[in-house]
Design a protein around this motif. Sequence first.
Motif, PDB file in Angstrom:
ATOM      1  N   THR A  84      -6.182  -4.207  38.476  1.00  0.00           N
ATOM      2  CA  THR A  84      -6.167  -2.747  38.583  1.00  0.00           C
ATOM      3  C   THR A  84      -5.492  -2.097  37.380  1.00  0.00           C
ATOM      4  O   THR A  84      -5.591  -0.881  37.195  1.00  0.00           O
ATOM      5  N   SER A  85      -4.784  -2.882  36.562  1.00  0.00           N
ATOM      6  CA  SER A  85      -4.066  -2.360  35.396  1.00  0.00           C
ATOM      7  C   SER A  85      -3.917  -3.486  34.381  1.00  0.00           C
ATOM      8  O   SER A  85      -3.035  -4.333  34.506  1.00  0.00           O
ATOM      9  N   TYR A 129     -18.031   3.263  44.181  1.00  0.00           N
ATOM     10  CA  TYR A 129     -17.012   2.877  43.204  1.00  0.00           C
ATOM     11  C   TYR A 129     -17.595   2.869  41.788  1.00  0.00           C
ATOM     12  O   TYR A 129     -16.973   3.370  40.836  1.00  0.00           O
ATOM     13  N   SER A 183      -0.169  -2.711  50.466  1.00  0.00           N
ATOM     14  CA  SER A 183      -0.775  -3.395  49.319  1.00  0.00           C
ATOM     15  C   SER A 183       0.137  -4.482  48.754  1.00  0.00           C
ATOM     16  O   SER A 183      -0.331  -5.556  48.361  1.00  0.00           O
ATOM     17  N   GLU A 186     -10.945   0.390  35.497  1.00  0.00           N
ATOM     18  CA  GLU A 186     -10.509  -0.497  34.426  1.00  0.00           C
ATOM     19  C   GLU A 186     -11.701  -1.167  33.751  1.00  0.00           C
ATOM     20  O   GLU A 186     -11.732  -1.328  32.526  1.00  0.00           O
ATOM     21  N   VAL A 220      -8.781  -7.251  46.467  1.00  0.00           N
ATOM     22  CA  VAL A 220      -7.986  -6.066  46.138  1.00  0.00           C
ATOM     23  C   VAL A 220      -7.923  -5.154  47.358  1.00  0.00           C
ATOM     24  O   VAL A 220      -8.950  -4.901  47.997  1.00  0.00           O
ATOM     25  N   LEU A 276      -9.600   1.555  41.341  1.00  0.00           N
ATOM     26  CA  LEU A 276      -8.893   1.308  40.088  1.00  0.00           C
ATOM     27  C   LEU A 276      -9.516   0.154  39.314  1.00  0.00           C
ATOM     28  O   LEU A 276      -9.527   0.150  38.077  1.00  0.00           O
ATOM     29  N   VAL A 277     -10.031  -0.838  40.028  1.00  0.00           N
ATOM     30  CA  VAL A 277     -10.664  -1.983  39.374  1.00  0.00           C
ATOM     31  C   VAL A 277     -11.884  -1.533  38.578  1.00  0.00           C
ATOM     32  O   VAL A 277     -12.064  -1.904  37.408  1.00  0.00           O
ATOM     33  N   GLU A 287      -7.072   0.470  46.536  1.00  0.00           N
ATOM     34  CA  GLU A 287      -6.946   0.281  45.096  1.00  0.00           C
ATOM     35  C   GLU A 287      -8.233  -0.195  44.431  1.00  0.00           C
ATOM     36  O   GLU A 287      -8.269  -0.379  43.213  1.00  0.00           O
ATOM     37  N   LYS A 288      -9.289  -0.397  45.202  1.00  0.00           N
ATOM     38  CA  LYS A 288     -10.522  -0.926  44.622  1.00  0.00           C
ATOM     39  C   LYS A 288     -11.104  -0.012  43.551  1.00  0.00           C
ATOM     40  O   LYS A 288     -11.677  -0.475  42.567  1.00  0.00           O
TER      41      LYS A 288
END
Length: 280
Positions: A130-131, A211, A3, A162, A151, A158-159, A155-156
């Motif tokens: 993502t943060s 997701y 990543s 958020e 992304v 996490l998007v 980690e997708k």
Amino acid sequence: MNSKDTYRCVQERYAGVARQTDGPHKLGDHERKVASAFGYDLEDLLSIPENANLGVSCGNPLAMANIGVGEVVIDLGSGGGIDVLLAAKKVGMEGKAIGIDMTKDMLDLARQNAENAGASNASFIEAFITSIPLPSSTADCIISNCVVNLVPEVEKTLVFQEMFRLLKPGGRVAISDILAKRELPIEIKKDLSLYVGCIAGASQVADYERYLKEAGFQDAVILDTNADLNIYKELWKNEKANGPGPSSSCCDSMNNSTSGEINNLPDVDFNIWTGEWIYK
């Protein structure tokens, strides 16, 4: 590629796009053509600084966002600021338009564009999507334009988490992105130039539905716009004829040493494998 390396390549690619606004490869007809093809009105484009439109859109999330006066809008991956500045006009001085981007050159460009436009209700934050360093329940609406595909797959989720965290109760999401119509061939997935060009990192529709559901969203609508993604070929053809352009980065040299596909980019029919989708 992990990543960290993926983000580095994406940052270098889009830093190059931002820097071109002052370089020998001037923005102009191609960028307007791309934006018009993906749903922007010429009148809207002429109402903001020209450098806000970098020709890297794959849709117009504002067209379905139903933004009202006084609202707070967050744009994930705001680039040169095109959607933030247009949203700032819609929310008026009672509202706010906030852009999130991880690339310093893009943030510098966007802030300058906001200043030139007199958009004091527009602001930009350096962060990964993502943060995001904003309080929960900040936004009435979250938009994004051809960014989530960049992304890394791991980690997708996490998007979307958020997005859900940042939305006020009853808030909404309006996103344009490129999704895969079927499993992408390995030669496309491994082509780094196609990754930073928003093709190779595209997820399938079923993945996006998962997701959204796992993040807490209900009743998501995902639609294929049937837009012609081959419009991006013009950009690569121009680069081949005129020298390195916005996609020039360390990723190009890495790509040449692995798959060697970059020289064949104009021969790829993007519409066979991918499409531009909107979801809300």
